[in-house]
Design a protein around this motif. Structure first.
Motif, PDB file in Angstrom:
ATOM      1  N   THR A  12      28.717 -59.741  47.071  1.00 34.14           N
ATOM      2  CA  THR A  12      28.718 -60.166  48.394  1.00 34.14           C
ATOM      3  C   THR A  12      28.102 -58.970  49.414  1.00 34.14           C
ATOM      4  O   THR A  12      28.278 -57.722  48.940  1.00 34.14           O
ATOM      5  CB  THR A  12      30.104 -60.311  48.740  1.00 34.14           C
ATOM      6  N   ALA A  13      27.400 -59.204  50.528  1.00 32.51           N
ATOM      7  CA  ALA A  13      26.998 -58.732  51.343  1.00 32.51           C
ATOM      8  C   ALA A  13      27.190 -59.286  52.838  1.00 32.51           C
ATOM      9  O   ALA A  13      27.125 -60.479  53.098  1.00 32.51           O
ATOM     10  CB  ALA A  13      25.425 -58.366  51.130  1.00 32.51           C
ATOM     11  N   VAL A  14      27.590 -58.318  53.802  1.00 27.49           N
ATOM     12  CA  VAL A  14      27.714 -58.784  55.135  1.00 27.49           C
ATOM     13  C   VAL A  14      26.203 -59.043  55.908  1.00 27.49           C
ATOM     14  O   VAL A  14      26.100 -60.021  56.705  1.00 27.49           O
ATOM     15  CB  VAL A  14      28.505 -57.686  55.856  1.00 27.49           C
ATOM     16  N   GLN A  15      25.434 -58.172  55.429  1.00 25.97           N
ATOM     17  CA  GLN A  15      23.849 -58.414  56.105  1.00 25.97           C
ATOM     18  C   GLN A  15      22.847 -58.083  54.857  1.00 25.97           C
ATOM     19  O   GLN A  15      23.252 -58.024  53.896  1.00 25.97           O
ATOM     20  CB  GLN A  15      23.865 -57.401  57.192  1.00 25.97           C
ATOM     21  N   PRO A  16      21.798 -58.575  55.334  1.00 25.39           N
ATOM     22  CA  PRO A  16      20.627 -58.505  54.183  1.00 25.39           C
ATOM     23  C   PRO A  16      20.562 -57.106  53.765  1.00 25.39           C
ATOM     24  O   PRO A  16      20.593 -56.274  54.676  1.00 25.39           O
ATOM     25  CB  PRO A  16      19.478 -59.039  55.166  1.00 25.39           C
ATOM     26  N   THR A  17      20.514 -56.942  52.496  1.00 23.79           N
ATOM     27  CA  THR A  17      20.714 -55.755  51.588  1.00 23.79           C
ATOM     28  C   THR A  17      19.497 -55.300  50.712  1.00 23.79           C
ATOM     29  O   THR A  17      19.383 -56.264  49.863  1.00 23.79           O
ATOM     30  CB  THR A  17      22.070 -55.382  51.140  1.00 23.79           C
ATOM     31  N   PRO A  64      20.277 -61.682  50.568  1.00 26.92           N
ATOM     32  CA  PRO A  64      20.691 -62.155  51.728  1.00 26.92           C
ATOM     33  C   PRO A  64      21.956 -61.786  52.113  1.00 26.92           C
ATOM     34  O   PRO A  64      22.959 -61.463  51.530  1.00 26.92           O
ATOM     35  CB  PRO A  64      20.393 -63.464  51.798  1.00 26.92           C
ATOM     36  N   ALA A  65      22.133 -62.123  53.503  1.00 22.88           N
ATOM     37  CA  ALA A  65      23.483 -61.897  54.011  1.00 22.88           C
ATOM     38  C   ALA A  65      24.605 -63.134  53.349  1.00 22.88           C
ATOM     39  O   ALA A  65      23.946 -64.213  53.098  1.00 22.88           O
ATOM     40  CB  ALA A  65      23.747 -62.358  55.539  1.00 22.88           C
ATOM     41  N   GLY A  66      25.686 -62.477  52.986  1.00 21.03           N
ATOM     42  CA  GLY A  66      26.503 -63.229  51.983  1.00 21.03           C
ATOM     43  C   GLY A  66      26.488 -62.916  50.719  1.00 21.03           C
ATOM     44  O   GLY A  66      27.527 -63.176  50.054  1.00 21.03           O
ATOM     45  N   MET A 255      27.928 -53.396  49.539  1.00 20.13           N
ATOM     46  CA  MET A 255      27.943 -54.504  48.937  1.00 20.13           C
ATOM     47  C   MET A 255      29.306 -54.701  47.938  1.00 20.13           C
ATOM     48  O   MET A 255      29.784 -53.222  47.651  1.00 20.13           O
ATOM     49  CB  MET A 255      26.745 -54.851  47.854  1.00 20.13           C
TER      50      MET A 255
END
Length: 276
Positions: A12-17, A64-66, A255
């Motif tokens: 999971t990721a809060v913003q594009p990483t 991507p974010a998410g 992440m």
């Protein structure tokens, strides 16, 4: 023998990483892949593949974010033979080693030869150089260290493992690699698939495995301090100085790992193993 390998890993990721992944089978085994190896992302973001300085296959992507789910699968042809054993393999004098092998004698992030040299020579000075010396180091580490997933820590070094006497497969490999380097033998860390083929099933969830290779008689030989027996169905993914060079994924931002499934099983008849 045919072996079905694969994985499903979710972050999971809060913003594009941005990410770099190292989840492909090693180029040395490409000829053994039946059909094509698939490594894909969901959502369907592009992965740009390249080779790093060690010859491993790496991929670049923007998660991507998410977050992102990474999936891979391949059918691999294997000899079905255990790791090669060659007791007559010789240690090559350092002055005769090819230039490109010298870095595998140097200290690295997880293999501090400077802290272990005196220990290594006190333990192995009287062993016969070459295969027998590596076998003695492998057996020592196997007996010295107790395996347990609860002992895993991403900052644990070879010297830590020697002192704490606990670890996971990568820790066994790091200590063995460091001790081999201390004794003048080029050694490198390896990661890949290794299922329970030819042995009773282990009572642990399947994971990628860590082992090591030593340069003897002009070639790399495989050793495994965690198991200390030749194994069947080992499928190499990446090699490097230590685990820092072969991280399965590197994210350039925050992440969190949410799912991790790995399979590596012999295909019997028309059976097909699915990931997920």
């Amino acid at each position: 023998m045919e072996i079905r390998v694969g994985f499903e890993i979710t972050y999971t990721a809060v913003q594009p990483t941005p990410m770099v992944i190292m989840l492909n089978i090693h180029p040395s085994r490409q000829a053994d892949i039946i059909g094509k190896e698939a490594v894909v992302a969901e959502p369907d973001v592009p992965i740009r593949f390249y080779h790093d300085s060690f010859g491993n296959v790496c991929g670049r992507l923007m998660a991507p974010a998410g977050g992102v789910t990474l999936r891979g699968s391949a059918l691999v042809r294997d000899s079905g033979l255990p790791d090669e054993v060659m007791p007559d393999a010789q240690q090559i004098p350092i002055e005769q080693l090819p230039n490109e092998l010298l870095l595998y004698l140097m200290p690295s992030r997880y293999c501090e030869t400077d802290k272990l040299t005196d220990i290594a020579w006190s333990l192995f000075a009287k062993t016969e150089p070459g295969w027998n010396r590596v076998a003695a180091i492998t057996a020592f580490v196997h007996q010295h260290v107790t395996f347990g997933y609860e002992h895993a820590h991403h900052m644990k070094s070879a010297h830590d493992v020697y002192e704490q006497r606990t670890g996971v497969c990568r820790d066994f490999a790091h200590l063995a690699v460091a001790l081999c380097r201390c004794m003048g033998m080029p050694a490198r860390y390896c990661t890949g698939y290794m299922g329970d083929i030819g042995i009773p099933p282990e009572p642990f969830p399947m994971d990628f495995s860590g082992w090591f290779q030593v340069w003897l008689s002009g070639q790399w030989f495989t050793f495994d301090a965690r198991h200390n027996i030749p194994r069947i169905g080992r499928i190499l993914m990446a090699t490097g100085r230590d685990a820092a060079d072969v991280a399965l994924s590197t994210s350039f931002g925050r992440m969190e790992l949410k799912k991790f499934v790995v399979v590596s099983d012999e295909v019997v008849g028309a059976d097909v193993v699915k990931v997920g």
